[in-house]
Motif scaffolding. Structure first.
Motif, PDB file in Angstrom:
ATOM      1  N   VAL A  28       0.845  -1.207   0.000  1.00  0.00           N
ATOM      2  CA  VAL A  28       0.000   0.000   0.000  1.00  0.00           C
ATOM      3  C   VAL A  28       0.873   1.248   0.000  1.00  0.00           C
ATOM      4  N   PHE A  29       1.989   1.238   0.752  1.00  0.00           N
ATOM      5  CA  PHE A  29       2.907   2.373   0.735  1.00  0.00           C
ATOM      6  C   PHE A  29       3.475   2.587  -0.663  1.00  0.00           C
ATOM      7  N   PHE A  30       3.834   1.492  -1.340  1.00  0.00           N
ATOM      8  CA  PHE A  30       4.385   1.611  -2.690  1.00  0.00           C
ATOM      9  C   PHE A  30       3.350   2.185  -3.654  1.00  0.00           C
ATOM     10  N   ILE A  31       2.092   1.700  -3.557  1.00  0.00           N
ATOM     11  CA  ILE A  31       1.029   2.222  -4.415  1.00  0.00           C
ATOM     12  C   ILE A  31       0.798   3.704  -4.130  1.00  0.00           C
ATOM     13  N   GLY A  32       0.777   4.071  -2.838  1.00  0.00           N
ATOM     14  CA  GLY A  32       0.596   5.479  -2.482  1.00  0.00           C
ATOM     15  C   GLY A  32       1.717   6.354  -2.992  1.00  0.00           C
ATOM     16  N   LEU A  33       2.969   5.855  -2.894  1.00  0.00           N
ATOM     17  CA  LEU A  33       4.108   6.620  -3.405  1.00  0.00           C
ATOM     18  C   LEU A  33       4.014   6.792  -4.918  1.00  0.00           C
ATOM     19  N   ALA A  34       3.574   5.734  -5.612  1.00  0.00           N
ATOM     20  CA  ALA A  34       3.417   5.829  -7.064  1.00  0.00           C
ATOM     21  C   ALA A  34       2.358   6.861  -7.431  1.00  0.00           C
ATOM     22  N   LEU A  35       1.261   6.900  -6.680  1.00  0.00           N
ATOM     23  CA  LEU A  35       0.209   7.884  -6.942  1.00  0.00           C
ATOM     24  C   LEU A  35       0.705   9.303  -6.683  1.00  0.00           C
ATOM     25  N   VAL A  36       1.486   9.479  -5.612  1.00  0.00           N
ATOM     26  CA  VAL A  36       2.035  10.810  -5.317  1.00  0.00           C
ATOM     27  C   VAL A  36       2.965  11.271  -6.438  1.00  0.00           C
ATOM     28  N   VAL A  37       3.838  10.358  -6.915  1.00  0.00           N
ATOM     29  CA  VAL A  37       4.742  10.709  -8.018  1.00  0.00           C
ATOM     30  C   VAL A  37       3.951  11.049  -9.272  1.00  0.00           C
ATOM     31  N   LEU A  38       2.882  10.280  -9.523  1.00  0.00           N
ATOM     32  CA  LEU A  38       2.035  10.562 -10.687  1.00  0.00           C
ATOM     33  C   LEU A  38       1.387  11.934 -10.570  1.00  0.00           C
ATOM     34  N   MET A  39       0.896  12.283  -9.370  1.00  0.00           N
ATOM     35  CA  MET A  39       0.300  13.603  -9.162  1.00  0.00           C
ATOM     36  C   MET A  39       1.335  14.708  -9.339  1.00  0.00           C
ATOM     37  N   LEU A  40       2.542  14.496  -8.800  1.00  0.00           N
ATOM     38  CA  LEU A  40       3.593  15.508  -8.928  1.00  0.00           C
ATOM     39  C   LEU A  40       3.991  15.720 -10.381  1.00  0.00           C
ATOM     40  N   GLY A  41       3.858  14.684 -11.201  1.00  0.00           N
ATOM     41  CA  GLY A  41       4.260  14.808 -12.591  1.00  0.00           C
ATOM     42  C   GLY A  41       3.174  15.299 -13.520  1.00  0.00           C
ATOM     43  N   THR A  42       1.914  15.235 -13.080  1.00  0.00           N
ATOM     44  CA  THR A  42       0.809  15.610 -13.970  1.00  0.00           C
ATOM     45  C   THR A  42      -0.015  16.776 -13.439  1.00  0.00           C
ATOM     46  N   VAL A  43      -0.609  16.622 -12.283  1.00  0.00           N
ATOM     47  CA  VAL A  43      -1.556  17.618 -11.785  1.00  0.00           C
ATOM     48  C   VAL A  43      -0.854  18.813 -11.148  1.00  0.00           C
ATOM     49  N   VAL A  44       0.164  18.556 -10.329  1.00  0.00           N
ATOM     50  CA  VAL A  44       0.801  19.640  -9.575  1.00  0.00           C
ATOM     51  C   VAL A  44       1.406  20.711 -10.486  1.00  0.00           C
TER      52      VAL A  44
END
Length: 322
Positions: A28-44
């Motif tokens: 779950v930590f790995f999935i959450g980290l992947a989602l955070v990286v995805l957000m930092l690369g697209t939405v942020v």
């Protein structure tokens, strides 16, 4: 709050897919980290661009909004009656207040986050959050089964009642935050997409704002709607886009009330909409800030449960817990 949000996902991997709890937490930590990286690369990045653009255009938008409102006052019969209260001095004060908003916010941020000591305190606190979350998730069963042993009370009816009260408060807080955060994220995503389809500037920024402040039921939606309506009026100045904003918010509210909110929250908070609005207003005054408004809802729900147990029942109906 983060541990409460992630716990159902960890339980899914542990009990449905038979993954050991330690590995489930790491997954779950790995999935959450992947989602955070995805957000930092697209939405942020888009949020940063739109925020900077809004800051630069805010004085022009405030001037344009003032001119449009002044024209409405001059042309509308209702505006003619209200024009007495809207003179040049009041308009100038409103415009100046809008222009001063960004510098005031910037000065506040610099004053509160600018010092090195405060920054380091925030950094250390943020670094420890994953550690706390990991151990809360890992020791969940032990905490649930043994926390009553640490109450400074003897085994008695009074201790059983104290356990009931604390459990009621805990259940309401967990249910509210776990459910309302998911509901708020869904609403913010739908609002951002809807406003983007309507051609409203800063739709992504408005969706992100909605995903945060819609944690406050009803109040957050009202604030987001007012912001979106003002931007639509300034950007286009016609009824078509204003009505499209109303349509988007009406659709999201219907979807929230009929589709995803009942599935996520159900009726477990059990408060009337008017009760929620009143307790949010009281919480912001008594406790202070957004946190006070947030805590007011689960605390009110817990008090409602306690009132049903001890006040809104006949004495003959009182029974020992369990």
């Amino acid at each position: 709050i983060i541990a409460c949000l992630l716990d159902p996902v960890v339980d899914f991997f542990q009990f449905r897919l038979n993954v050991p709890r330690m590995r489930a937490i790491l997954l779950v930590f790995f999935i959450g980290l992947a989602l955070v990286v995805l957000m930092l690369g697209t939405v942020v990045p888009e949020l940063v661009v739109q925020t900077n653009k809004l800051v630069q255009n805010l004085p022009d938008y405030s001037q344009k909004f003032r001119e449009q409102f002044s024209n409405w006052l001059a042309e509308s019969p209702l505006g003619q009656r209200a024009k007495v209260a809207w003179d040049e001095e009041i308009g100038a004060k409103v415009q100046q207040a809008l222009k001063d908003t960004v510098p005031l916010v910037s000065d506040w941020l610099i004053a509160h986050v600018g010092s090195f000591a405060v920054f380091m305190a925030y950094a250390v606190g943020l670094a420890l959050v994953p550690v706390y979350v990991f151990y809360f998730l890992l020791e969940k069963s032990g905490i649930q089964s043994n926390w009553t042993d640490y109450l400074p009370l003897r085994e008695s009816q009074a201790k059983e009642e104290a356990v009931f009260i604390l459990s009621a408060i805990n259940d309401c807080i967990v249910v509210f935050f776990r459910g309302q955060i998911l509901v708020s994220i869904c609403s913010g995503t739908l609002l951002g997409l809807g406003l983007l389809l309507c051609g409203i500037d800063y739709a992504v920024l408005l969706g992100a704002v909605a995903a945060v402040i819609c944690i406050l039921p009803y109040i957050g939606s009202i604030i987001t709607f007012v912001l979106a309506a003002i931007l639509a009026a300034v950007q286009y100045g016609d009824a078509k886009h204003f009505l499209s904003v109303i349509g988007v918010f009406a659709f999201v509210q219907l979807a929230e009330g009929l589709v995803y909110s009942p599935r996520i929250l159900g009726n477990r908070v059990g408060l009337h909409p008017l009760t929620i609005i009143i307790c949010v207003m009281v919480g912001t005054k008594l406790i202070g800030g957004v946190l006070g408004g947030l805590l007011a809802i689960p605390i009110t729900a817990a008090l409602r449960t306690i009132m049903f147990r001890y006040v809104w029942v006949k004495p003959a109906e009182l029974k020992p817990p369990g």
